[in-house]
Design a protein around this motif. Structure first.
Motif, PDB file in Angstrom:
ATOM      1  N   ALA A 120       0.710  -1.039   0.082  1.00  0.00           N
ATOM      2  CA  ALA A 120       0.081   0.192   0.009  1.00  0.00           C
ATOM      3  C   ALA A 120       0.850   1.294  -0.015  1.00  0.00           C
ATOM      4  CB  ALA A 120      -0.932  -0.156   1.248  1.00  0.00           C
ATOM      5  N   GLY A 121       1.798   1.249   0.778  1.00  0.00           N
ATOM      6  CA  GLY A 121       3.021   2.325   1.050  1.00  0.00           C
ATOM      7  C   GLY A 121       3.386   2.575  -0.447  1.00  0.00           C
ATOM      8  N   ALA A 123       2.396   1.964  -3.451  1.00  0.00           N
ATOM      9  CA  ALA A 123       1.267   2.362  -4.275  1.00  0.00           C
ATOM     10  C   ALA A 123       1.070   3.837  -4.151  1.00  0.00           C
ATOM     11  CB  ALA A 123       0.243   1.381  -4.307  1.00  0.00           C
ATOM     12  N   ILE A 124       0.948   4.253  -2.900  1.00  0.00           N
ATOM     13  CA  ILE A 124       0.762   5.668  -2.479  1.00  0.00           C
ATOM     14  C   ILE A 124       2.069   6.769  -2.908  1.00  0.00           C
ATOM     15  CG2 ILE A 124       0.367   7.240  -0.729  1.00  0.00           C
ATOM     16  CD1 ILE A 124      -1.100   5.036   0.807  1.00  0.00           C
ATOM     17  N   ILE A 125       3.173   6.268  -2.616  1.00  0.00           N
ATOM     18  CA  ILE A 125       4.135   6.994  -3.027  1.00  0.00           C
ATOM     19  C   ILE A 125       4.377   6.968  -4.422  1.00  0.00           C
ATOM     20  CG2 ILE A 125       7.013   7.083  -3.092  1.00  0.00           C
ATOM     21  CD1 ILE A 125       6.779   5.733  -0.257  1.00  0.00           C
ATOM     22  N   ALA A 126       3.991   5.965  -5.114  1.00  0.00           N
ATOM     23  CA  ALA A 126       4.208   6.052  -6.731  1.00  0.00           C
ATOM     24  C   ALA A 126       3.160   7.198  -7.407  1.00  0.00           C
ATOM     25  CB  ALA A 126       3.813   4.328  -7.153  1.00  0.00           C
ATOM     26  N   SER A 127       2.167   7.367  -6.730  1.00  0.00           N
ATOM     27  CA  SER A 127       1.068   7.902  -7.028  1.00  0.00           C
ATOM     28  C   SER A 127       1.119   9.465  -6.586  1.00  0.00           C
ATOM     29  CB  SER A 127      -0.171   7.649  -6.677  1.00  0.00           C
ATOM     30  OG  SER A 127      -0.383   6.129  -7.287  1.00  0.00           O
ATOM     31  N   PHE A 128       1.612   9.719  -5.503  1.00  0.00           N
ATOM     32  CA  PHE A 128       1.524  11.312  -4.621  1.00  0.00           C
ATOM     33  C   PHE A 128       3.007  11.461  -4.086  1.00  0.00           C
ATOM     34  CE2 PHE A 128      -2.716   8.928  -4.223  1.00  0.00           C
ATOM     35  CZ  PHE A 128      -3.522   9.767  -4.951  1.00  0.00           C
ATOM     36  N   ALA A 129       3.658  12.093  -4.672  1.00  0.00           N
ATOM     37  CA  ALA A 129       5.049  12.523  -4.190  1.00  0.00           C
ATOM     38  C   ALA A 129       4.951  13.165  -2.788  1.00  0.00           C
ATOM     39  CB  ALA A 129       6.080  13.318  -5.231  1.00  0.00           C
ATOM     40  N   TRP A 130       3.945  14.043  -2.497  1.00  0.00           N
ATOM     41  CA  TRP A 130       3.809  14.781  -1.633  1.00  0.00           C
ATOM     42  C   TRP A 130       3.687  13.975  -0.275  1.00  0.00           C
ATOM     43  CZ3 TRP A 130      -0.612  13.582   0.714  1.00  0.00           C
ATOM     44  CH2 TRP A 130      -1.877  13.112  -0.167  1.00  0.00           C
ATOM     45  N   PHE A 132       5.655  12.088   0.925  1.00  0.00           N
ATOM     46  CA  PHE A 132       6.751  12.087   1.674  1.00  0.00           C
ATOM     47  C   PHE A 132       6.778  13.159   2.876  1.00  0.00           C
ATOM     48  CE2 PHE A 132       8.754  10.069  -2.176  1.00  0.00           C
ATOM     49  CZ  PHE A 132       9.215   8.895  -1.521  1.00  0.00           C
ATOM     50  N   PHE A 133       6.035  14.350   2.684  1.00  0.00           N
ATOM     51  CA  PHE A 133       6.012  15.557   3.667  1.00  0.00           C
ATOM     52  C   PHE A 133       5.269  14.759   4.732  1.00  0.00           C
ATOM     53  CE2 PHE A 133       6.576  18.300  -0.089  1.00  0.00           C
ATOM     54  CZ  PHE A 133       7.508  19.146   0.418  1.00  0.00           C
ATOM     55  N   ILE A 134       4.185  14.098   4.656  1.00  0.00           N
ATOM     56  CA  ILE A 134       3.451  13.397   5.667  1.00  0.00           C
ATOM     57  C   ILE A 134       4.346  12.319   6.624  1.00  0.00           C
ATOM     58  CG2 ILE A 134       1.480  12.134   6.286  1.00  0.00           C
ATOM     59  CD1 ILE A 134       0.016  13.348   3.787  1.00  0.00           C
ATOM     60  N   PHE A 135       4.823  11.631   5.699  1.00  0.00           N
ATOM     61  CA  PHE A 135       5.972  10.563   6.415  1.00  0.00           C
ATOM     62  C   PHE A 135       6.736  11.240   7.252  1.00  0.00           C
ATOM     63  CE2 PHE A 135       5.194   6.714   3.230  1.00  0.00           C
ATOM     64  CZ  PHE A 135       4.097   6.621   3.880  1.00  0.00           C
ATOM     65  N   GLY A 136       7.439  12.242   6.745  1.00  0.00           N
ATOM     66  CA  GLY A 136       8.730  13.101   7.204  1.00  0.00           C
ATOM     67  C   GLY A 136       8.130  13.682   8.657  1.00  0.00           C
ATOM     68  N   ALA A 137       6.930  14.351   8.636  1.00  0.00           N
ATOM     69  CA  ALA A 137       6.369  14.930   9.850  1.00  0.00           C
ATOM     70  C   ALA A 137       5.995  14.059  10.671  1.00  0.00           C
ATOM     71  CB  ALA A 137       5.123  15.693   9.403  1.00  0.00           C
ATOM     72  N   PHE A 138       5.351  12.892  10.131  1.00  0.00           N
ATOM     73  CA  PHE A 138       4.850  11.850  11.271  1.00  0.00           C
ATOM     74  C   PHE A 138       6.073  11.134  11.863  1.00  0.00           C
ATOM     75  CE2 PHE A 138       3.923   7.297  12.294  1.00  0.00           C
ATOM     76  CZ  PHE A 138       2.859   7.541  13.177  1.00  0.00           C
ATOM     77  N   LEU A 139       7.076  10.954  11.493  1.00  0.00           N
ATOM     78  CA  LEU A 139       8.443  10.573  11.959  1.00  0.00           C
ATOM     79  C   LEU A 139       9.069  11.454  12.985  1.00  0.00           C
ATOM     80  CD1 LEU A 139      10.315   8.674   9.107  1.00  0.00           C
ATOM     81  CD2 LEU A 139       8.801   7.652  10.927  1.00  0.00           C
ATOM     82  N   ILE A 140       9.010  12.772  12.527  1.00  0.00           N
ATOM     83  CA  ILE A 140       9.504  13.876  13.531  1.00  0.00           C
ATOM     84  C   ILE A 140       8.718  13.819  14.627  1.00  0.00           C
ATOM     85  CG2 ILE A 140       9.870  16.255  13.829  1.00  0.00           C
ATOM     86  CD1 ILE A 140      10.723  16.238  10.864  1.00  0.00           C
ATOM     87  N   TYR A 141       7.423  13.655  14.704  1.00  0.00           N
ATOM     88  CA  TYR A 141       6.371  13.685  15.684  1.00  0.00           C
ATOM     89  C   TYR A 141       6.559  12.456  16.656  1.00  0.00           C
ATOM     90  CZ  TYR A 141       2.025  13.178  18.186  1.00  0.00           C
ATOM     91  OH  TYR A 141       0.910  13.036  19.225  1.00  0.00           O
ATOM     92  N   ILE A 215       7.489   1.384   8.931  1.00  0.00           N
ATOM     93  CA  ILE A 215       7.325   1.475   7.442  1.00  0.00           C
ATOM     94  C   ILE A 215       7.618   2.838   6.980  1.00  0.00           C
ATOM     95  CG2 ILE A 215       5.708   1.044   5.466  1.00  0.00           C
ATOM     96  CD1 ILE A 215       6.636  -1.557   6.994  1.00  0.00           C
ATOM     97  N   PRO A 216       7.173   3.951   7.356  1.00  0.00           N
ATOM     98  CA  PRO A 216       7.726   5.186   6.920  1.00  0.00           C
ATOM     99  C   PRO A 216       9.014   5.348   6.871  1.00  0.00           C
ATOM    100  CG  PRO A 216       5.501   5.487   8.178  1.00  0.00           C
ATOM    101  CD  PRO A 216       6.096   4.055   8.170  1.00  0.00           C
ATOM    102  N   ALA A 217       9.723   4.846   8.200  1.00  0.00           N
ATOM    103  CA  ALA A 217      11.246   4.868   8.566  1.00  0.00           C
ATOM    104  C   ALA A 217      11.793   4.460   7.109  1.00  0.00           C
ATOM    105  CB  ALA A 217      11.379   4.491   9.820  1.00  0.00           C
TER     106      ALA A 217
END
Length: 349
Positions: A120-121, A123-130, A132-141, A215-217
């Motif tokens: 799923a991850g 597929a999402i990354i392949a379709s929506f490059a943005w 990465f902003f969500i993954f990055g913010a989530f990991l920092i949080y 997984i985001p990491a």
């Protein structure tokens, strides 16, 4: 890395064969010794290293570097998961000789669920490059939350069953005791789950929560689904033996949460920089060799400082025990001797 369907099939079959061998070896319930756990932990690490070197020889150096960075990151996050596994085992009072069976099936469930997450991850990354902003913010949080939890003065947590597990228990019912390795029994004609089945589901489904940050990491280190899946698989498959090997050392890793928060925060920043770069903003990107160096360095420093802090704490407790233990008896002896002495003198002519 261009991965054919044939290679995917061969990889899954190979991992399946390794899981089958692991299951065959541990098919008979028994207490796992430190020696057995140590040997098989080394075997799984060697297999992971050989796989990474195989990527270097037959693939490319970048793929190999991404695998090792992902494997080490997932392995370190898995160690943190062991704390929860200990709580689950205690919650359900799992007999020691059944714990290895619980972990084997629980990890297998976790591996299947993570495979779904990874697909799923990707597929999402392949379709929506943005994303990465969500993954990055989530990991920092998540990194910030780990620090907050590490600094809190709360006592040891207690495992609470999730809603999915509670609904399954309500539907099927649970037996009042363990029945060896049986997962289901019939009681008055009704099919019921045994506590062994419940605890397997608890470990497997609880790992889904851990996948929300792991997984985001790893997607922050590589966007190759093949590398993401194999790194997760090798990190999880050796988790059972690692549980028995370092179970007694878990409480000594007092700074592990700080180390993991540093790693997740670092990867979160890496993801944000990558997202900005993909958006056309000229920012520096963090290379895989540098990422690997940072991850290994943080883990080494965290382990050393944890062991030093645990040793000092043990020394303080050992030094405090004799004083607290000796003061009261000495007072009682001295107060009890004087009257005895006076009574003896009083009886003398």
């Amino acid at each position: 890395m261009d991965v054919s369907m044939t290679l995917w099939v061969l990889t899954i079959l190979g991992l399946g064969a390794l899981i089958a061998v692991d299951f065959f070896i541990g098919r008979k319930p028994h207490d796992v010794s430190i020696k057995e756990a140590g040997i098989w932990t080394v075997v799984w690490v060697v297999l992971a290293a050989l796989f990474g070197l195989g990527l270097l020889v037959f693939g490319e150096s970048q793929a190999s570097g991404e695998f090792f960075a992902g494997f080490i990151t997932e392995k370190s996050l898995s160690v943190d998961n062991l704390f929860v596994f200990v709580l689950i085992m205690a919650k359900f009072s799992v007999p020691s000789h059944l714990q290895q069976r619980v972990l084997l099936v629980g990890v297998l469930i976790a591996l299947v669920l993570r495979g779904i997450f990874i697909a799923a991850g990707a597929a999402i990354i392949a379709s929506f490059a943005w994303v990465f902003f969500i993954f990055g913010a989530f990991l920092i949080y998540t990194a910030w939350k780990l620090i907050q939890e590490a600094r809190s003065d709360d006592e040891e947590e207690e495992f609470e069953e999730n809603r999915l597990l509670k609904s399954i228990e309500k539907k099927y019912g649970v037996a009042d005791r363990y029945h060896g390795t049986k997962l289901f029994i019939r009681n008055n004609g009704k099919r019921m789950m045994t506590p062994l089945m419940v605890v397997m589901l608890a470990i497997g489904t609880t790992d889904v929560l851990f996948a929300l940050d792991s997984i985001p990491a790893i997607f922050g280190l590589t966007q190759d689904p093949y590398i993401v899946f194999t790194a997760n698989a090798f990190a999880l498959m050796g988790l059972r033996q690692l549980y028995f090997l370092i179970g007694g050392l878990l409480k000594k890793l007092v700074h592990l949460s700080y180390g993991l928060s540093a790693i997740l925060g670092f990867i979160g920043v890496k993801l944000v920089l990558h997202a900005l770069h993909e958006s056309g903003v000229h920012v520096p990107e963090i290379s895989i060799p540098f990422s690997l160096t940072v991850i290994c360095g943080v883990l080494i420093i965290t382990t050393i400082t944890s062991l030093i802090a645990s040793k000092r704490q043990a020394e303080r407790e050992a030094a405090a025990e004799p004083v607290a233990f000796g003061e009261e008896p000495s007072g009682e002896v001295s107060s009890g001797e004087e009257p005895e002495k006076e009574s003896v003198e009083a009886r003398q002519p």
